[in-house]
Design a protein around this motif. Structure first.
Motif, PDB file in Angstrom:
ATOM      1  N   ARG A 137       0.825  -1.213   0.000  1.00  0.00           N
ATOM      2  CA  ARG A 137       0.000   0.000   0.000  1.00  0.00           C
ATOM      3  C   ARG A 137       0.855   1.257   0.000  1.00  0.00           C
ATOM      4  NH1 ARG A 137      -3.370  -2.860   3.645  1.00  0.00           N
ATOM      5  NH2 ARG A 137      -2.291  -1.862   5.396  1.00  0.00           N
ATOM      6  N   ASP A 138       2.009   1.190   0.662  1.00  0.00           N
ATOM      7  CA  ASP A 138       2.860   2.375   0.767  1.00  0.00           C
ATOM      8  C   ASP A 138       3.805   2.544  -0.420  1.00  0.00           C
ATOM      9  OD1 ASP A 138       1.704   2.879   3.214  1.00  0.00           O
ATOM     10  OD2 ASP A 138       3.308   1.927   4.373  1.00  0.00           O
ATOM     11  N   ALA A 139       3.948   1.501  -1.238  1.00  0.00           N
ATOM     12  CA  ALA A 139       4.904   1.562  -2.352  1.00  0.00           C
ATOM     13  C   ALA A 139       4.376   2.482  -3.450  1.00  0.00           C
ATOM     14  CB  ALA A 139       5.163   0.165  -2.901  1.00  0.00           C
ATOM     15  N   THR A 140       5.266   3.284  -4.013  1.00  0.00           N
ATOM     16  CA  THR A 140       4.891   4.173  -5.112  1.00  0.00           C
ATOM     17  C   THR A 140       5.403   3.673  -6.457  1.00  0.00           C
ATOM     18  OG1 THR A 140       6.868   5.527  -4.684  1.00  0.00           O
ATOM     19  CG2 THR A 140       4.825   6.193  -3.604  1.00  0.00           C
ATOM     20  N   ASP A 141       6.456   2.871  -6.435  1.00  0.00           N
ATOM     21  CA  ASP A 141       7.018   2.320  -7.665  1.00  0.00           C
ATOM     22  C   ASP A 141       6.149   1.153  -8.132  1.00  0.00           C
ATOM     23  OD1 ASP A 141       8.668   0.474  -9.349  1.00  0.00           O
ATOM     24  OD2 ASP A 141      10.240   1.964  -8.981  1.00  0.00           O
ATOM     25  N   PRO A 142       5.646   1.172  -9.385  1.00  0.00           N
ATOM     26  CA  PRO A 142       4.742   0.098  -9.841  1.00  0.00           C
ATOM     27  C   PRO A 142       5.413  -1.272  -9.876  1.00  0.00           C
ATOM     28  CG  PRO A 142       5.358   1.538 -11.664  1.00  0.00           C
ATOM     29  CD  PRO A 142       5.830   2.208 -10.418  1.00  0.00           C
ATOM     30  N   VAL A 143       6.720  -1.332 -10.173  1.00  0.00           N
ATOM     31  CA  VAL A 143       7.401  -2.625 -10.188  1.00  0.00           C
ATOM     32  C   VAL A 143       7.534  -3.173  -8.771  1.00  0.00           C
ATOM     33  CG1 VAL A 143       9.532  -3.840 -10.777  1.00  0.00           C
ATOM     34  CG2 VAL A 143       8.630  -2.097 -12.325  1.00  0.00           C
ATOM     35  N   VAL A 144       7.876  -2.309  -7.826  1.00  0.00           N
ATOM     36  CA  VAL A 144       7.969  -2.743  -6.429  1.00  0.00           C
ATOM     37  C   VAL A 144       6.616  -3.235  -5.933  1.00  0.00           C
ATOM     38  CG1 VAL A 144       8.388  -1.953  -4.064  1.00  0.00           C
ATOM     39  CG2 VAL A 144       9.949  -1.288  -5.892  1.00  0.00           C
ATOM     40  N   ARG A 145       5.539  -2.519  -6.291  1.00  0.00           N
ATOM     41  CA  ARG A 145       4.195  -2.976  -5.907  1.00  0.00           C
ATOM     42  C   ARG A 145       3.900  -4.348  -6.492  1.00  0.00           C
ATOM     43  NH1 ARG A 145       2.184   2.188  -6.972  1.00  0.00           N
ATOM     44  NH2 ARG A 145       1.211   1.433  -8.877  1.00  0.00           N
ATOM     45  N   LEU A 146       4.325  -4.558  -7.729  1.00  0.00           N
ATOM     46  CA  LEU A 146       4.100  -5.847  -8.386  1.00  0.00           C
ATOM     47  C   LEU A 146       4.857  -6.964  -7.671  1.00  0.00           C
ATOM     48  CD1 LEU A 146       2.829  -7.261 -10.867  1.00  0.00           C
ATOM     49  CD2 LEU A 146       4.944  -6.761 -12.105  1.00  0.00           C
ATOM     50  N   LEU A 147       6.112  -6.708  -7.292  1.00  0.00           N
ATOM     51  CA  LEU A 147       6.899  -7.714  -6.588  1.00  0.00           C
ATOM     52  C   LEU A 147       6.316  -8.011  -5.214  1.00  0.00           C
ATOM     53  CD1 LEU A 147      10.512  -6.511  -7.491  1.00  0.00           C
ATOM     54  CD2 LEU A 147       9.222  -8.396  -8.519  1.00  0.00           C
ATOM     55  N   LEU A 148       5.835  -7.001  -4.530  1.00  0.00           N
ATOM     56  CA  LEU A 148       5.201  -7.207  -3.232  1.00  0.00           C
ATOM     57  C   LEU A 148       3.907  -7.996  -3.369  1.00  0.00           C
ATOM     58  CD1 LEU A 148       5.847  -3.682  -1.696  1.00  0.00           C
ATOM     59  CD2 LEU A 148       6.734  -5.841  -0.808  1.00  0.00           C
ATOM     60  N   SER A 149       3.184  -7.755  -4.447  1.00  0.00           N
ATOM     61  CA  SER A 149       1.972  -8.526  -4.710  1.00  0.00           C
ATOM     62  C   SER A 149       2.309  -9.994  -4.947  1.00  0.00           C
ATOM     63  CB  SER A 149       1.236  -7.942  -5.923  1.00  0.00           C
ATOM     64  OG  SER A 149       0.089  -8.702  -6.235  1.00  0.00           O
ATOM     65  N   ALA A 150       3.386 -10.241  -5.688  1.00  0.00           N
ATOM     66  CA  ALA A 150       3.822 -11.622  -5.921  1.00  0.00           C
ATOM     67  C   ALA A 150       4.212 -12.289  -4.614  1.00  0.00           C
ATOM     68  CB  ALA A 150       4.993 -11.637  -6.896  1.00  0.00           C
ATOM     69  N   ALA A 151       4.924 -11.563  -3.750  1.00  0.00           N
ATOM     70  CA  ALA A 151       5.306 -12.119  -2.451  1.00  0.00           C
ATOM     71  C   ALA A 151       4.064 -12.454  -1.624  1.00  0.00           C
ATOM     72  CB  ALA A 151       6.199 -11.139  -1.704  1.00  0.00           C
ATOM     73  N   SER A 152       3.041 -11.601  -1.703  1.00  0.00           N
ATOM     74  CA  SER A 152       1.796 -11.868  -0.976  1.00  0.00           C
ATOM     75  C   SER A 152       1.107 -13.125  -1.500  1.00  0.00           C
ATOM     76  CB  SER A 152       0.843 -10.673  -1.097  1.00  0.00           C
ATOM     77  OG  SER A 152       1.369  -9.536  -0.450  1.00  0.00           O
ATOM     78  N   ARG A 153       1.132 -13.302  -2.816  1.00  0.00           N
ATOM     79  CA  ARG A 153       0.511 -14.500  -3.394  1.00  0.00           C
ATOM     80  C   ARG A 153       1.242 -15.768  -2.964  1.00  0.00           C
ATOM     81  NH1 ARG A 153      -3.164 -13.662  -7.590  1.00  0.00           N
ATOM     82  NH2 ARG A 153      -3.390 -11.479  -8.222  1.00  0.00           N
ATOM     83  N   HIS A 154       2.575 -15.709  -2.911  1.00  0.00           N
ATOM     84  CA  HIS A 154       3.342 -16.863  -2.440  1.00  0.00           C
ATOM     85  C   HIS A 154       2.993 -17.180  -0.986  1.00  0.00           C
ATOM     86  CE1 HIS A 154       5.944 -17.828  -5.805  1.00  0.00           C
ATOM     87  NE2 HIS A 154       6.225 -16.557  -5.978  1.00  0.00           N
ATOM     88  N   THR A 155       2.867 -16.150  -0.174  1.00  0.00           N
ATOM     89  CA  THR A 155       2.541 -16.343   1.235  1.00  0.00           C
ATOM     90  C   THR A 155       1.139 -16.921   1.382  1.00  0.00           C
ATOM     91  OG1 THR A 155       3.969 -14.469   1.798  1.00  0.00           O
ATOM     92  CG2 THR A 155       2.426 -15.212   3.475  1.00  0.00           C
ATOM     93  N   SER A 156       0.211 -16.443   0.569  1.00  0.00           N
ATOM     94  CA  SER A 156      -1.158 -16.986   0.605  1.00  0.00           C
ATOM     95  C   SER A 156      -1.173 -18.455   0.196  1.00  0.00           C
ATOM     96  CB  SER A 156      -2.068 -16.170  -0.323  1.00  0.00           C
ATOM     97  OG  SER A 156      -2.189 -14.834   0.130  1.00  0.00           O
ATOM     98  N   ALA A 157      -0.342 -18.812  -0.782  1.00  0.00           N
ATOM     99  CA  ALA A 157      -0.249 -20.214  -1.185  1.00  0.00           C
ATOM    100  C   ALA A 157       0.309 -21.074  -0.050  1.00  0.00           C
ATOM    101  CB  ALA A 157       0.629 -20.348  -2.428  1.00  0.00           C
ATOM    102  N   ASP A 158       1.281 -20.541   0.682  1.00  0.00           N
ATOM    103  CA  ASP A 158       1.823 -21.268   1.830  1.00  0.00           C
ATOM    104  C   ASP A 158       0.760 -21.455   2.908  1.00  0.00           C
ATOM    105  OD1 ASP A 158       4.286 -21.464   0.626  1.00  0.00           O
ATOM    106  OD2 ASP A 158       5.146 -19.729   1.665  1.00  0.00           O
ATOM    107  N   LEU A 159      -0.081 -20.440   3.089  1.00  0.00           N
ATOM    108  CA  LEU A 159      -1.192 -20.579   4.035  1.00  0.00           C
ATOM    109  C   LEU A 159      -2.162 -21.673   3.591  1.00  0.00           C
ATOM    110  CD1 LEU A 159      -2.035 -16.874   4.965  1.00  0.00           C
ATOM    111  CD2 LEU A 159      -1.547 -18.720   6.578  1.00  0.00           C
ATOM    112  N   SER A 160      -2.402 -21.764   2.289  1.00  0.00           N
ATOM    113  CA  SER A 160      -3.283 -22.818   1.774  1.00  0.00           C
ATOM    114  C   SER A 160      -2.702 -24.187   2.051  1.00  0.00           C
ATOM    115  CB  SER A 160      -3.496 -22.634   0.263  1.00  0.00           C
ATOM    116  OG  SER A 160      -4.187 -21.437  -0.001  1.00  0.00           O
TER     117      SER A 160
END
Length: 207
Positions: A137-160
């Motif tokens: 939410r705090d990231a302003t760089d679109p690539v950084v936001r994209l990488l953080l989104s990918a990290a969140s998806r990996h973490t969600s998969a680990d939760l699954s």
């Protein structure tokens, strides 16, 4: 994880010295990676130079020590292009410390041990997921936001996976865990010693 190709990509943007590369890397990748160790970065630069993928020049400074500036070579640019053109397999395969913990707890036959491992991992992953979402939410760089989104998806998969493990190992009242303990391999020391058994080719030993 090797990052020499990322360093080559930064050098492809123009010559840089060590601390410029460190700051550029951390800015480009974002906070989920963490700070880049400058000593490790210089080891990478030395290796790239030895392999002919980068070259360095010393820039004298009046007060501070000479500044060493690195730039990519044609060999380095060819290696960068090769790397970018290939798919990226998982660097560690599916070897994971948490998988080993689940295996150990499950084969112990203890529902309490399994529940402890899964609950601890779930708590850790939920905390990590909240942190990643705040950073995104705090990231302003679109690539950084994209990488953080990918990290969140990996973490969600680990939760699954935690939920899958809970359902597979704990939801049947202990039947699966009991079966796992029954199928443990016999330790080698408990198996009959084949050297004590009669051999058919020994004519002096009879059944």
């Amino acid at each position: 994880m090797p990052i020499h190709h990322a360093v080559l990509a930064l050098l492809d943007g123009g010559p840089s010295h060590g601390y410029e590369l460190k700051n550029a890397f951390e800015s480009a990748i974002g906070p989920q990676w963490g700070p880049l160790n400058i000593g490790h970065l210089y080891q990478i630069l030395d290796r790239l130079s030895r392999d002919g993928m980068a070259q360095s020049r010393r820039h004298p400074q009046s007060i501070k020590p000479d500044r060493v500036v690195y730039e990519i070579t044609n060999t380095g640019r060819a290696e960068l292009n090769r790397w970018l053109s290939e798919a990226s397999p998982r660097s560690g395969g599916f070897r994971d410390d948490f998988f080993l913990k689940v295996t150990a707890a499950a084969r112990s036959g203890s529902a309490e041990a399994v529940r402890t491992v899964l609950d601890n991992q779930r708590t850790h992953l939920l905390r990590e997921l909240r942190s990643l979402e705040n950073l995104r939410r705090d990231a302003t760089d679109p690539v950084v936001r994209l990488l953080l989104s990918a990290a969140s998806r990996h973490t969600s998969a680990d939760l699954s996976f935690v939920e899958d493990a809970e359902a597979a190992l704990l939801d049947d009242g202990g039947t699966t865990l009991a079966a796992l303990t029954r199928t443990r391999p016999t330790p080698a020391d408990d198996r009959p010693d084949q050297s004590d058994q009669p051999h058919r080719h020994d004519r002096n030993v009879y059944p």
